[in-house]
Design an enzyme around this catalytic site. Structure first.
Site, PDB file in Angstrom:
ATOM      1  N   HIS A  65     -32.684  -6.817  29.938  1.00  0.00           N
ATOM      2  CA  HIS A  65     -32.647  -7.942  30.868  1.00  0.00           C
ATOM      3  C   HIS A  65     -31.441  -7.895  31.798  1.00  0.00           C
ATOM      4  O   HIS A  65     -31.465  -8.463  32.879  1.00  0.00           O
ATOM      5  CB  HIS A  65     -32.723  -9.260  30.096  1.00  0.00           C
ATOM      6  CG  HIS A  65     -34.082  -9.507  29.520  1.00  0.00           C
ATOM      7  ND1 HIS A  65     -34.839 -10.619  29.811  1.00  0.00           N
ATOM      8  CD2 HIS A  65     -34.857  -8.755  28.695  1.00  0.00           C
ATOM      9  CE1 HIS A  65     -36.001 -10.537  29.177  1.00  0.00           C
ATOM     10  NE2 HIS A  65     -36.028  -9.426  28.486  1.00  0.00           N
ATOM     11  N   ASP A  66     -30.387  -7.214  31.368  1.00  0.00           N
ATOM     12  CA  ASP A  66     -29.234  -7.057  32.255  1.00  0.00           C
ATOM     13  C   ASP A  66     -29.488  -5.942  33.266  1.00  0.00           C
ATOM     14  O   ASP A  66     -29.389  -6.156  34.473  1.00  0.00           O
ATOM     15  CB  ASP A  66     -27.969  -6.754  31.435  1.00  0.00           C
ATOM     16  CG  ASP A  66     -26.721  -6.765  32.304  1.00  0.00           C
ATOM     17  OD1 ASP A  66     -26.720  -7.496  33.321  1.00  0.00           O
ATOM     18  OD2 ASP A  66     -25.750  -6.053  31.989  1.00  0.00           O
ATOM     19  N   VAL A  69     -32.031  -6.300  36.344  1.00  0.00           N
ATOM     20  CA  VAL A  69     -31.745  -7.251  37.419  1.00  0.00           C
ATOM     21  C   VAL A  69     -30.397  -6.906  38.063  1.00  0.00           C
ATOM     22  O   VAL A  69     -29.340  -7.223  37.525  1.00  0.00           O
ATOM     23  CB  VAL A  69     -31.748  -8.702  36.880  1.00  0.00           C
ATOM     24  CG1 VAL A  69     -31.515  -9.690  38.009  1.00  0.00           C
ATOM     25  CG2 VAL A  69     -33.076  -8.999  36.181  1.00  0.00           C
ATOM     26  N   ASP A  73     -24.619  -5.156  34.816  1.00  0.00           N
ATOM     27  CA  ASP A  73     -23.384  -5.766  35.316  1.00  0.00           C
ATOM     28  C   ASP A  73     -23.102  -7.109  34.647  1.00  0.00           C
ATOM     29  O   ASP A  73     -22.298  -7.900  35.150  1.00  0.00           O
ATOM     30  CB  ASP A  73     -23.468  -5.966  36.831  1.00  0.00           C
ATOM     31  CG  ASP A  73     -24.630  -6.878  37.217  1.00  0.00           C
ATOM     32  OD1 ASP A  73     -25.373  -7.331  36.317  1.00  0.00           O
ATOM     33  OD2 ASP A  73     -24.786  -7.152  38.420  1.00  0.00           O
ATOM     34  N   SER A  75     -24.651  -9.698  34.678  1.00  0.00           N
ATOM     35  CA  SER A  75     -25.009 -10.881  35.477  1.00  0.00           C
ATOM     36  C   SER A  75     -25.797 -11.871  34.612  1.00  0.00           C
ATOM     37  O   SER A  75     -25.667 -13.084  34.773  1.00  0.00           O
ATOM     38  CB  SER A  75     -25.818 -10.484  36.710  1.00  0.00           C
ATOM     39  OG  SER A  75     -26.961  -9.747  36.342  1.00  0.00           O
ATOM     40  N   PRO A 162     -40.800  -8.329  33.794  1.00  0.00           N
ATOM     41  CA  PRO A 162     -42.242  -8.332  33.568  1.00  0.00           C
ATOM     42  C   PRO A 162     -42.690  -9.425  32.605  1.00  0.00           C
ATOM     43  O   PRO A 162     -41.956  -9.841  31.727  1.00  0.00           O
ATOM     44  CB  PRO A 162     -42.505  -6.953  32.956  1.00  0.00           C
ATOM     45  CG  PRO A 162     -41.227  -6.580  32.290  1.00  0.00           C
ATOM     46  CD  PRO A 162     -40.134  -7.202  33.111  1.00  0.00           C
ATOM     47  N   HIS A 192     -39.452  -2.833  20.706  1.00  0.00           N
ATOM     48  CA  HIS A 192     -40.194  -3.903  20.040  1.00  0.00           C
ATOM     49  C   HIS A 192     -40.500  -3.540  18.579  1.00  0.00           C
ATOM     50  O   HIS A 192     -41.228  -4.259  17.918  1.00  0.00           O
ATOM     51  CB  HIS A 192     -41.469  -4.253  20.816  1.00  0.00           C
ATOM     52  CG  HIS A 192     -41.188  -4.905  22.146  1.00  0.00           C
ATOM     53  ND1 HIS A 192     -42.155  -5.151  23.082  1.00  0.00           N
ATOM     54  CD2 HIS A 192     -40.032  -5.364  22.694  1.00  0.00           C
ATOM     55  CE1 HIS A 192     -41.614  -5.731  24.152  1.00  0.00           C
ATOM     56  NE2 HIS A 192     -40.320  -5.862  23.948  1.00  0.00           N
ATOM     57  N   SER A 193     -39.947  -2.449  18.133  1.00  0.00           N
ATOM     58  CA  SER A 193     -39.958  -2.133  16.700  1.00  0.00           C
ATOM     59  C   SER A 193     -39.128  -3.140  15.911  1.00  0.00           C
ATOM     60  O   SER A 193     -39.288  -3.264  14.698  1.00  0.00           O
ATOM     61  CB  SER A 193     -39.392  -0.734  16.478  1.00  0.00           C
ATOM     62  OG  SER A 193     -39.208  -0.513  15.104  1.00  0.00           O
ATOM     63  N   ASP A 244     -43.587  -6.165  15.201  1.00  0.00           N
ATOM     64  CA  ASP A 244     -44.348  -5.145  14.461  1.00  0.00           C
ATOM     65  C   ASP A 244     -44.284  -5.466  12.970  1.00  0.00           C
ATOM     66  O   ASP A 244     -43.717  -6.489  12.582  1.00  0.00           O
ATOM     67  CB  ASP A 244     -43.889  -3.711  14.798  1.00  0.00           C
ATOM     68  CG  ASP A 244     -42.671  -3.262  14.003  1.00  0.00           C
ATOM     69  OD1 ASP A 244     -42.042  -4.100  13.317  1.00  0.00           O
ATOM     70  OD2 ASP A 244     -42.335  -2.069  14.062  1.00  0.00           O
ATOM     71  N   ASP A 251     -37.959   1.689  13.630  1.00  0.00           N
ATOM     72  CA  ASP A 251     -38.724   2.861  13.199  1.00  0.00           C
ATOM     73  C   ASP A 251     -39.914   3.029  14.146  1.00  0.00           C
ATOM     74  O   ASP A 251     -39.976   2.358  15.176  1.00  0.00           O
ATOM     75  CB  ASP A 251     -39.201   2.661  11.747  1.00  0.00           C
ATOM     76  CG  ASP A 251     -40.006   1.359  11.583  1.00  0.00           C
ATOM     77  OD1 ASP A 251     -40.378   0.741  12.605  1.00  0.00           O
ATOM     78  OD2 ASP A 251     -40.276   0.963  10.434  1.00  0.00           O
TER      79      ASP A 251
HETATM   80  C1  HEM Z   1     -42.077  -3.011  29.038  1.00  0.00           C
HETATM   81  C2  HEM Z   1     -41.937  -4.258  29.401  1.00  0.00           C
HETATM   82  C3  HEM Z   1     -41.472  -5.337  28.464  1.00  0.00           C
HETATM   83  C4  HEM Z   1     -42.030  -6.561  28.359  1.00  0.00           C
HETATM   84  C5  HEM Z   1     -43.223  -7.110  29.139  1.00  0.00           C
HETATM   85  C6  HEM Z   1     -41.297  -7.267  27.348  1.00  0.00           C
HETATM   86  C7  HEM Z   1     -41.538  -8.570  26.965  1.00  0.00           C
HETATM   87  C8  HEM Z   1     -40.998  -9.164  25.849  1.00  0.00           C
HETATM   88  C9  HEM Z   1     -41.398 -10.447  25.353  1.00  0.00           C
HETATM   89  C10 HEM Z   1     -42.423 -11.363  25.997  1.00  0.00           C
HETATM   90  C11 HEM Z   1     -40.701 -10.679  24.213  1.00  0.00           C
HETATM   91  C12 HEM Z   1     -40.799 -11.912  23.319  1.00  0.00           C
HETATM   92  C13 HEM Z   1     -40.124 -13.055  24.014  1.00  0.00           C
HETATM   93  C14 HEM Z   1     -40.558 -14.408  23.526  1.00  0.00           C
HETATM   94  O1  HEM Z   1     -41.741 -14.582  23.187  1.00  0.00           O
HETATM   95  O2  HEM Z   1     -39.695 -15.303  23.492  1.00  0.00           O
HETATM   96  C15 HEM Z   1     -39.835  -9.549  24.001  1.00  0.00           C
HETATM   97  C16 HEM Z   1     -38.968  -9.411  22.953  1.00  0.00           C
HETATM   98  C17 HEM Z   1     -38.096  -8.350  22.818  1.00  0.00           C
HETATM   99  N1  HEM Z   1     -37.900  -7.334  23.738  1.00  0.00           N
HETATM  100 FE1  HEM Z   1     -39.111  -6.877  25.265  1.00  0.00          FE
HETATM  101  N2  HEM Z   1     -40.313  -6.459  26.863  1.00  0.00           N
HETATM  102  C18 HEM Z   1     -40.374  -5.269  27.521  1.00  0.00           C
HETATM  103  C19 HEM Z   1     -39.514  -4.206  27.362  1.00  0.00           C
HETATM  104  C20 HEM Z   1     -38.396  -4.221  26.559  1.00  0.00           C
HETATM  105  C21 HEM Z   1     -37.334  -3.250  26.589  1.00  0.00           C
HETATM  106  C22 HEM Z   1     -37.265  -2.074  27.562  1.00  0.00           C
HETATM  107  C23 HEM Z   1     -36.438  -3.611  25.633  1.00  0.00           C
HETATM  108  C24 HEM Z   1     -35.144  -2.981  25.230  1.00  0.00           C
HETATM  109  C25 HEM Z   1     -34.834  -1.733  25.453  1.00  0.00           C
HETATM  110  C26 HEM Z   1     -36.962  -4.799  24.979  1.00  0.00           C
HETATM  111  C27 HEM Z   1     -36.407  -5.418  23.878  1.00  0.00           C
HETATM  112  C28 HEM Z   1     -36.945  -6.511  23.241  1.00  0.00           C
HETATM  113  C29 HEM Z   1     -36.529  -6.972  21.929  1.00  0.00           C
HETATM  114  C30 HEM Z   1     -35.542  -6.278  21.003  1.00  0.00           C
HETATM  115  C31 HEM Z   1     -37.240  -8.154  21.675  1.00  0.00           C
HETATM  116  C32 HEM Z   1     -37.112  -9.069  20.440  1.00  0.00           C
HETATM  117  C33 HEM Z   1     -35.981 -10.043  20.697  1.00  0.00           C
HETATM  118  C34 HEM Z   1     -35.713 -11.071  19.605  1.00  0.00           C
HETATM  119  O3  HEM Z   1     -36.251 -10.983  18.501  1.00  0.00           O
HETATM  120  O4  HEM Z   1     -34.913 -11.988  19.890  1.00  0.00           O
HETATM  121  N3  HEM Z   1     -38.129  -5.152  25.594  1.00  0.00           N
HETATM  122  N4  HEM Z   1     -40.021  -8.636  25.027  1.00  0.00           N
END
Ligand code: HEM
Ligand SMILES: *[C@@H]1O[C@H](CO)[C@@H](O)[C@H](O)[C@H]1NC(C)=O
Ligand SMILES: *[C@@H]1O[C@H](CO)[C@@H](O)[C@H](O)[C@H]1NC(C)=O
Ligand SMILES: *[C@@H]1O[C@H](CO)[C@@H](O)[C@H](O)[C@H]1NC(C)=O
Ligand SMILES: *[C@@H]1O[C@H](CO)[C@@H](O)[C@H](O)[C@H]1NC(C)=O
Length: 336
Positions: A65-66, A69, A73, A75, A162, A192-193, A244, A251
């Protein structure tokens, strides 16, 4: 007049060179100025995970998220001010990003040991690496030397980040804008593992996928009934489910889940079910965890290289730019 003009050109060129050399990222950037920096951050992450195991996932999400956007940095850590709507209340971040206080803690410790040296942007990068490693994933050397932004933009966050509704082809295009390949997209989605997502992020696919009034057909039926019970239509959108089957272990289970139609978010499942190009990588990673780890590290390094080129400062407090008054009321409101 001509001399003045020349002087300006020289000054301008000089500033340009300084700005770009300040942006040179490298491992060991703090070896002289704060050699203890990386171990301080790692310890803070470890402590946070003992209190709240989910915080590893929440903290590693900050890097995405950093960096997307306006570059990496910090932000996204700025609280709103009367003159600036920051990123914390943007569509993807509000009621969703959490564990900001873990970064605060690392910053506070570092300010005691090496004041004004380690940027918040670098803390995010170190913290993401540590969260992955301490969750059983790979370890790697991070490049450091980023500066913290002087501003943040809610509009930019809203237009760039996204949606969980996104399909694979939209995600491929988005990542492409950042010079990130299909391989990078799929490997980085493997983050998302670990972690959790809210019902709010999936009810549309449970009950009205793409406006069809029907559920997403790509879901395994047992998994779907489990999610139906967790997230009934019209229920509490803040209830969370696991991204997951092993949400505290980094993993390749995430990819096995996608192959089995058990992806939590539409953006996850679509990588397998929605596009040949990404499906190929999901398949590979589901069978080869070592390859996933390798490509994940490569993706994190590339994502960590994204920069706005705007220059900045090393913030004393990650929530406010230097010299601006600290606002504890606002802080309380945004803290989770
Ligand atoms: C490919 C596009 C991506 C989309 C559409 C996306 C979207 C999301 C969404 C919707 C959630 C759950 C948020 C909620 O329901 O409150 C989430 C959680 C998460 N995302 Fe992504 N994400 C993406 C890529 C990434 C990337 C690239 C990373 C890190 C390198 C990442 C790391 C995480 C992590 C670790 C969580 C869990 C956070 C928690 O448990 O607090 N995501 N993401
Ligand atoms: C993916 O989403 C985009 C944007 O929402 C849409 O235009 C496109 O038709 C979708 N593609 C597929 C294959 O569903
Ligand atoms: C992507 O790569 C091109 C060509 O190397 C470069 O001009 C552009 O600035 C890069 N974009 C980003 C977002 O890094
Ligand atoms: C499903 O979504 C479509 C398009 O957003 C909408 O027109 C329709 O009313 C929705 N159906 C239900 C049952 O919510
Ligand atoms: C989740 O909780 C927040 C804070 O209590 C509330 O403002 C928000 O409306 C809730 N979101 C959903 C989707 O229910």
């Amino acid at each position: 007049m001509t001399t003045f003009y020349l002087l300006c050109v020289v000054l301008f060129l000089h500033m340009g060179i300084m700005a770009s050399s300040a942006d040179q990222l490298r491992p060991g950037f703090y070896a002289q100025t704060c050699p203890i920096a990386e171990s301080v951050v790692r310890n803070v992450i470890l402590k946070a995970m003992i209190i709240d195991p989910r915080s590893a996932a929440s903290v590693m999400r900050f890097q995405f998220h950093d960096c997307f956007v306006n570059g990496c940095d910090a932000s996204m850590l700025l609280d709103d001010t009367p003159n600036m709507l920051g990123e914390k209340l943007s569509l993807s971040n509000i009621n969703s990003l959490r564990s900001y206080e873990v970064i605060d803690e690392a910053k506070e410790e570092l300010e005691k040991l090496c004041p004004n040296v380690v940027s918040c942007a670098d803390i995010i990068i170190m913290a993401a690496r540590d969260a992955v490693f301490l969750s059983g994933g790979p370890n790697w050397e991070v490049k450091l030397g980023r500066k913290d932004s002087l501003t943040a933009s809610q509009d930019d966050a809203n237009s760039i980040m996204p949606s969980p509704r996104a399909n694979a082809s939209a995600l491929i295009n988005l990542f492409n804008r950042f010079n990130l390949s299909v391989q990078d997209l799929v490997a980085l989605s493997g983050s998302h593992s670990i972690g959790n997502g809210r019902c709010f992020s999936i009810v549309f696919r449970l009950y009205n996928q793409s406006g069809t009034g029907k559920p997403d057909p790509a879901m395994d039926p047992d998994f779907r009934s489990k999610l139906d019970r967790l997230c009934p239509n019209g229920g509490d959108g803040n209830v969370t489910g696991d991204l997951d089957k092993t949400p505290r272990v980094f993993d390749n289970q995430y990819f096995k889940d996608l192959v089995g139609g058990r992806g939590f978010l539409n953006s996850d499942q679509s990588l397998y079910s929605g596009d040949e190009r990404s499906r190929e990588y999901v398949d590979k990673y589901s069978r080869d965890e070592g390859l996933f780890f390798e490509d994940f590290v490569e993706g994190m390094l590339k994502m960590g290289d994204l920069q706005s080129g705007r220059g900045g400062e090393v913030r004393e407090n990650c929530r406010v730019v230097n010299g601006e008054k600290f606002n504890p009321i606002r802080l309380e409101r945004i803290r989770d």
